[in-house]
Scaffold this active site. Structure first.
Site, short mmCIF file in Angstrom:
data_model
loop_
_atom_site.label_atom_id
_atom_site.label_comp_id
_atom_site.label_asym_id
_atom_site.label_seq_id
_atom_site.Cartn_x
_atom_site.Cartn_y
_atom_site.Cartn_z
N HIS A 192 32.82 13.67 73.31
CA HIS A 192 34.07 13.40 74.03
C HIS A 192 33.76 13.34 75.52
CE1 HIS A 192 38.52 14.86 74.77
NE2 HIS A 192 38.22 13.74 75.43
N HIS B 68 29.84 20.96 73.06
CA HIS B 68 29.69 22.32 73.59
C HIS B 68 28.25 22.73 73.83
CE1 HIS B 68 33.87 22.49 73.85
NE2 HIS B 68 34.04 22.27 72.56
N ARG C 22 35.23 13.44 78.69
CA ARG C 22 36.53 13.76 79.28
C ARG C 22 36.61 13.22 80.69
NH1 ARG C 22 39.46 18.07 76.32
NH2 ARG C 22 40.93 17.87 78.01
N HIS D 38 38.93 19.11 63.89
CA HIS D 38 39.37 20.05 64.93
C HIS D 38 39.52 21.45 64.35
CE1 HIS D 38 40.93 21.68 68.63
NE2 HIS D 38 40.52 20.57 69.20
N GLU E 250 34.68 9.82 71.72
CA GLU E 250 36.09 10.24 71.87
C GLU E 250 36.47 10.07 73.32
OE1 GLU E 250 36.56 14.26 70.72
OE2 GLU E 250 36.09 13.89 68.64
N ASN F 240 29.92 17.08 66.42
CA ASN F 240 30.35 16.97 67.81
C ASN F 240 29.48 17.90 68.67
OD1 ASN F 240 31.73 17.71 70.25
ND2 ASN F 240 33.56 16.72 69.46
N ARG G 98 33.91 17.75 81.99
CA ARG G 98 33.62 19.19 81.94
C ARG G 98 32.46 19.49 80.99
NH1 ARG G 98 38.94 21.41 78.79
NH2 ARG G 98 39.96 20.26 80.46
N THR H 208 41.46 19.66 72.95
CA THR H 208 42.47 18.66 72.61
C THR H 208 43.55 19.34 71.79
OG1 THR H 208 40.63 17.13 72.47
CG2 THR H 208 42.75 16.34 71.69
N GLU I 297 42.34 9.79 62.51
CA GLU I 297 41.72 11.10 62.33
C GLU I 297 42.83 12.12 62.37
OE1 GLU I 297 38.00 11.92 64.14
OE2 GLU I 297 38.40 14.06 64.30
N1 PXP Z 1 37.93 15.48 66.31
C1 PXP Z 1 38.48 15.25 67.52
C2 PXP Z 1 39.26 14.00 67.72
C3 PXP Z 1 38.31 16.15 68.58
O1 PXP Z 1 38.87 15.91 69.78
C4 PXP Z 1 37.50 17.29 68.38
C5 PXP Z 1 37.26 18.23 69.50
O2 PXP Z 1 36.61 17.57 70.54
C6 PXP Z 1 36.94 17.48 67.11
C7 PXP Z 1 37.18 16.57 66.09
C8 PXP Z 1 36.05 18.64 66.81
O3 PXP Z 1 36.74 19.83 66.96
P1 PXP Z 1 35.95 21.20 66.95
O4 PXP Z 1 35.01 21.17 68.12
O5 PXP Z 1 37.00 22.22 67.06
O6 PXP Z 1 35.19 21.26 65.64
#
Ligand code: PXP
Length: 248
Positions: A47, A14, A49, A198, A74, A11, A53, A105, A155
């Site tokens: 993601h 960030h 959003r 997550h 996402e 992901n 952001r 999330t 998930e």
């Molecule tokens: N899976 C989903 C559905 C998420 O919303 C997120 C965060 O955007 C992640 C995985 C990844 O989480 P993290 O960034 O904490 O590793």
């Protein structure tokens, strides 16, 4: 189960968070996505959003153009996001709950209480060929509802497990891990593909990676942070190594 493959979705949200902190053009999430591919990511997750952001619409356009691995988009279950997904037709769409005021999330999606709306919402996405996933807590009702509405994937939200670990609440963490194991088995029995993610870190990934029904982990925040210290490719390669070790 004979297929023990465990995919890693990286992901990159960030990277965009850091870029947006200064309103600059760098660091570029597309460059991070290409590096992640080189480091062995099996997919890229982003993601989009509602408040934009981190990831922007232009980032999604760019990812669809440059990626050679699948994109997992996402998004919240809104008409705006559905239209964007239908325009791009990414490999996968993961439906997540979204609140403007949250930092990330926070919980899983309420599928059981919103079954008919979500069934209608995902139907066109399924018809467009997207693999639709529901991001849910490790709860029987949410998983059974996800199966009933025709989702291909659940998930499982690993945030609670990771938070308990970080707080040193070992008994609660282990209980949550047991729930994740049980619910992964239930989901697989219902014919759902099982993913998880997550909050996962090097310290927390292995017990989750060892759950045999889980086919994909989506990991972002920790990897982007760790990249500051060891570089993105190395950060991802180490996560991959830990996942393979746990699976082995
Ligand atoms: N899976 C989903 C559905 C998420 O919303 C997120 C965060 O955007 C992640 C995985 C990844 O989480 P993290 O960034 O904490 O590793």
């Amino acid at each position: 189960m004979t297929d023990r493959t465990l995919r890693l979705g990286v992901n990159i949200d960030h990277v965009a968070t850091v870029r947006n902190a200064r309103g600059s053009t760098y660091p570029d999430p597309l460059r991070a996505a290409k590096l992640a591919e080189e480091a062995g990511a099996d997919g890229i997750t982003a993601h989009l959003r509602e408040d934009r952001r981190h990831i922007s619409d232009a980032d999604i356009d760019g990812l669809m153009e440059v990626l050679t691995v699948p994109l997992n988009l996402e998004m919240a279950a809104t008409a705006e996001m559905q239209a964007i997904a239908l325009r791009h037709r990414p490999h996968a769409v993961c439906i997540v709950p979204e609140k403007r005021e949250e930092r990330t999330t926070e919980g899983g999606l309420e599928v059981a209480g919103d079954e008919s709306r979500l069934a209608d919402f995902i139907a066109p996405l399924r018809e467009a060929g997207c693999r639709v996933s529901m991001f849910v807590a490790a709860e029987r009702a949410q998983i059974e509802a996800s199966a009933r509405i025709g989702a291909a994937v659940v998930e499982l939200h690993t945030g609670a497990y990771c938070d308990f670990h970080a707080e040193g609440r070992v008994a609660a963490r282990d209980e949550e891990l047991d729930r994740l194991r049980e619910m992964a088995a239930l989901a697989a029995d219902l014919g759902l593909e099982v993913h998880a993610g997550h909050g996962l870190t090097y310290d927390t990934v292995q017990p989750v990676a060892a759950i045999p029904q889980i086919r994909e982990l989506n990991i972002g925040h920790f990897l982007i942070g760790e990249a500051i210290f060891r570089g993105l490719k190395d950060a991802i390669a180490e996560m991959r190594r830990l996942m393979d070790e746990a699976r082995g």
